[in-house]
Design an enzyme around this catalytic site. Structure first.
Site, PDB file in Angstrom:
ATOM      1  N   ASN A  66       0.845  -1.201   0.000  1.00  0.00           N
ATOM      2  CA  ASN A  66       0.000   0.000   0.000  1.00  0.00           C
ATOM      3  C   ASN A  66       0.881   1.252   0.000  1.00  0.00           C
ATOM      4  O   ASN A  66       2.101   1.156   0.041  1.00  0.00           O
ATOM      5  CB  ASN A  66      -0.960  -0.018   1.199  1.00  0.00           C
ATOM      6  CG  ASN A  66      -0.223  -0.060   2.515  1.00  0.00           C
ATOM      7  OD1 ASN A  66       0.458   0.888   2.878  1.00  0.00           O
ATOM      8  ND2 ASN A  66      -0.330  -1.176   3.234  1.00  0.00           N
ATOM      9  N   ASP A 124      -4.730  -9.521  13.044  1.00  0.00           N
ATOM     10  CA  ASP A 124      -4.848  -8.119  13.429  1.00  0.00           C
ATOM     11  C   ASP A 124      -3.960  -7.894  14.661  1.00  0.00           C
ATOM     12  O   ASP A 124      -4.309  -8.272  15.780  1.00  0.00           O
ATOM     13  CB  ASP A 124      -6.313  -7.773  13.735  1.00  0.00           C
ATOM     14  CG  ASP A 124      -6.495  -6.273  13.927  1.00  0.00           C
ATOM     15  OD1 ASP A 124      -5.622  -5.640  14.564  1.00  0.00           O
ATOM     16  OD2 ASP A 124      -7.495  -5.728  13.427  1.00  0.00           O
ATOM     17  N   LYS A 176     -14.548   1.052  15.818  1.00  0.00           N
ATOM     18  CA  LYS A 176     -13.256   0.357  15.838  1.00  0.00           C
ATOM     19  C   LYS A 176     -12.633   0.409  17.233  1.00  0.00           C
ATOM     20  O   LYS A 176     -12.047  -0.564  17.692  1.00  0.00           O
ATOM     21  CB  LYS A 176     -12.324   1.022  14.814  1.00  0.00           C
ATOM     22  CG  LYS A 176     -11.392   0.065  14.123  1.00  0.00           C
ATOM     23  CD  LYS A 176     -10.715   0.712  12.926  1.00  0.00           C
ATOM     24  CE  LYS A 176     -11.534   0.588  11.651  1.00  0.00           C
ATOM     25  NZ  LYS A 176     -10.836   1.094  10.470  1.00  0.00           N
ATOM     26  N   LYS A 207     -12.059  -3.225  18.857  1.00  0.00           N
ATOM     27  CA  LYS A 207     -10.707  -3.718  19.110  1.00  0.00           C
ATOM     28  C   LYS A 207     -10.301  -3.539  20.576  1.00  0.00           C
ATOM     29  O   LYS A 207      -9.215  -3.964  20.970  1.00  0.00           O
ATOM     30  CB  LYS A 207      -9.695  -3.015  18.200  1.00  0.00           C
ATOM     31  CG  LYS A 207      -9.924  -3.274  16.702  1.00  0.00           C
ATOM     32  CD  LYS A 207      -8.663  -3.003  15.886  1.00  0.00           C
ATOM     33  CE  LYS A 207      -8.941  -3.001  14.394  1.00  0.00           C
ATOM     34  NZ  LYS A 207      -7.729  -3.017  13.571  1.00  0.00           N
TER      35      LYS A 207
HETATM   36  N1  CTP Z   1      -3.816  -3.042  12.243  1.00  0.00           N
HETATM   37  C1  CTP Z   1      -3.007  -4.044  12.751  1.00  0.00           C
HETATM   38  N2  CTP Z   1      -2.969  -5.257  12.129  1.00  0.00           N
HETATM   39  C2  CTP Z   1      -3.706  -5.497  11.027  1.00  0.00           C
HETATM   40  C3  CTP Z   1      -4.527  -4.485  10.502  1.00  0.00           C
HETATM   41  C4  CTP Z   1      -4.571  -3.243  11.131  1.00  0.00           C
HETATM   42  O1  CTP Z   1      -2.321  -3.822  13.755  1.00  0.00           O
HETATM   43  N3  CTP Z   1      -3.638  -6.667  10.436  1.00  0.00           N
HETATM   44  C5  CTP Z   1      -3.907  -1.751  12.949  1.00  0.00           C
HETATM   45  C6  CTP Z   1      -3.347  -0.585  12.188  1.00  0.00           C
HETATM   46  O2  CTP Z   1      -1.999  -0.351  12.517  1.00  0.00           O
HETATM   47  C7  CTP Z   1      -4.236   0.545  12.675  1.00  0.00           C
HETATM   48  C8  CTP Z   1      -5.567  -0.103  12.974  1.00  0.00           C
HETATM   49  O3  CTP Z   1      -5.265  -1.492  13.108  1.00  0.00           O
HETATM   50  O4  CTP Z   1      -3.786   1.072  13.924  1.00  0.00           O
HETATM   51  C9  CTP Z   1      -6.668   0.154  11.983  1.00  0.00           C
HETATM   52  O5  CTP Z   1      -6.634  -0.667  10.917  1.00  0.00           O
HETATM   53  P1  CTP Z   1      -7.672  -0.540   9.701  1.00  0.00           P
HETATM   54  O6  CTP Z   1      -7.150  -1.422   8.637  1.00  0.00           O
HETATM   55  O7  CTP Z   1      -7.960   0.879   9.389  1.00  0.00           O
HETATM   56  O8  CTP Z   1      -8.993  -1.041  10.336  1.00  0.00           O
HETATM   57  P2  CTP Z   1      -9.684  -2.439  10.361  1.00  0.00           P
HETATM   58  O9  CTP Z   1     -10.015  -2.694  11.773  1.00  0.00           O
HETATM   59  O10 CTP Z   1      -8.834  -3.419   9.644  1.00  0.00           O
HETATM   60  O11 CTP Z   1     -11.055  -2.171   9.657  1.00  0.00           O
HETATM   61  P3  CTP Z   1     -11.416  -1.833   8.138  1.00  0.00           P
HETATM   62  O12 CTP Z   1     -10.193  -2.062   7.280  1.00  0.00           O
HETATM   63  O13 CTP Z   1     -12.484  -2.766   7.857  1.00  0.00           O
HETATM   64  O14 CTP Z   1     -11.822  -0.398   8.186  1.00  0.00           O
END
Ligand code: CTP
Length: 404
Positions: free
Chosen positions: A209, A305, A336, A340
């Site tokens: 990304n 996650d 969120k 989380k």
């Molecule tokens: N994050 C993480 N590990 C992952 C994905 C995300 O630690 N596999 C952490 C990112 O560093 C950030 C937060 O989670 O602090 C938010 O991630 P994001 O991708 O925006 O949210 P999601 O909960 O994955 O929800 P969505 O993509 O459905 O919005």
């Protein structure tokens, strides 16, 4: 030393074009009610005259250790005792090397050895000099000794180059010296994730990304400047990780998860600023994929996650997450935060082209029962403001952050 009231500030100025910004710093410190005394190195006088600092500080400016006339007034030991805080702005590569070696070959370095006041450095130099292993080693040595740093910042430099090495702005130095964040994370152990992750498809391709890692790096710098011991677990970055921070490079989400969990014990604060890939290819081809077929389908599977996993641990540090949203910023961020189990979430609106891959950002920060908005600004400023807010919330959350 002064007891109560505004601190006495000893400002050291070493040789560098950024010395002109130290004039503004004197003015701001005096506006803040501090008494300021300026000590210049010989090289600094090539950039700004002592008379300028004398006029701004309202005090004689000192340069020489063996100046009989000056020593008959406030001698250098008295000056070292007078100071409640010492700030050196700009701190040149040479001055940092002399400080790191514990030298006392001029008045400024002698004062730094003779004072018990905390020392803050605002480094300023050409980007190659800042990145040089010798300067990095000196920086690390000084930080381990308890010296604090503010900056340097990235951007265009007086030498015409672009990169890290530009002295922090007077407002940032003032903040580091007197602001709510000064030393607020002293003794705290902070773990930060930053940058994108790269999920391999074959030996040469990956799913990734646009994250540059700038926000995570700025947060690591701000946490370090606030006195914390910082570990930065990062994916491939577009910028250098800061000196004085333990940097752990990783490629994939799984490697980031392992690196984070291995370093989680006894942490006071975890900030997940990484743009972790949510999915990875199910199969990683051992050989480079050939373009024989007209279409290619990749099957992706969910990545762990990391943030949610850290937040679910007991005991756990104070946990801060990020959210990049394109719709209903507030609603999605609050959901969120709850889902989380975070202490605080910093959300940015990526639909408006904010945040990802850019040098500035705006953030809406939410916690249970509160929120704060930070308007668009350079990521270094935003990071400092966010670290201040996090510190405030860690204290307010009741529990001593070191024991949660
Ligand atoms: N994050 C993480 N590990 C992952 C994905 C995300 O630690 N596999 C952490 C990112 O560093 C950030 C937060 O989670 O602090 C938010 O991630 P994001 O991708 O925006 O949210 P999601 O909960 O994955 O929800 P969505 O993509 O459905 O919005």
């Amino acid at each position: 030393m002064k007891t109560g009231g505004k601190p006495n500030i000893l400002l050291g100025v070493s040789g560098g074009i950024a010395a002109y910004k130290a004039c503004e710093l004197v003015r701001r410190l005096r506006d803040a009610g501090c008494e300021v005394r300026v000590v210049m190195t010989r090289a600094a006088t090539a950039f700004v005259t002592p008379l300028t600092f004398q006029a701004l500080s309202g005090q004689p400016v000192r340069m020489d250790l063996l100046d009989a006339e000056a020593e008959s007034g406030m001698d250098h030991i008295a000056l070292a005792r007078w100071a409640d805080r010492v700030v050196i702005a700009p701190a040149s590569a040479n001055l940092m090397a002399r400080l790191a070696a514990g030298m006392a070959d001029d008045l400024l370095t002698t004062l730094c050895l003779a004072t018990e006041a905390p020392l803050l450095l605002a480094p300023a130099m050409n980007r190659v000099m800042w990145a040089h292993p010798a300067t990095r080693a000196n920086t690390e040595r000084l930080l381990t000794r308890g010296v604090r740093m503010v900056g340097p910042e990235s951007g265009s430099q007086a030498c015409g180059e672009e990169g890290a090495g530009r002295m922090a702005e007077p407002a940032s130095i003032l903040h580091a010296l007197l602001g709510p964040g000064s030393g607020s994370l002293s003794g705290r152990r902070v773990l930060i994730t930053a940058g994108p992750t790269h999920e391999p498809i074959d030996p040469v391709r990956f799913v990734g990304n646009r994250s540059s890692g700038r926000m995570g790096v700025a947060l690591a710098t701000a946490a370090r400047d606030a006195g914390a011991e910082v570990c930065l677990v990062h994916g491939p970055l577009a910028v250098e990780p800061p000196a004085g921070v333990e940097a752990v490079p990783v490629e994939t989400a799984e490697a980031m998860r392992v690196a984070v969990l291995e370093r989680l014990d006894d942490r006071d604060l975890f900030i997940a600023a990484a743009a972790v890939a949510d999915y990875r290819p199910r199969e990683v081809a051992g050989q480079k994929l050939k373009k024989d077929a007209p279409t290619l389908t990749l099957e992706l599977i969910r990545n762990p996650d990391i943030l949610a996993e850290v937040a679910s641990r007991r005991p756990r540090p104070f946990v801060v997450g990020f959210a990049a949203e394109t719709t209903d910023l507030r609603g999605n961020a609050l959901a969120k935060l709850a889902r989380k189990g975070l202490d605080l979430i910093a959300a940015n609106d990526v639909s408006a082209g904010q945040g990802i891959g850019r040098p500035t950002n705006a953030l809406s920060v939410f916690w249970q029962g509160g929120e704060r908005l930070f308007p668009e600004q350079p990521k270094a400023d935003l990071a400092r403001a966010l670290i201040d807010l996090i510190t405030e919330r860690m204290e307010r959350s009741g529990a001593d952050p070191s024991t949660t």
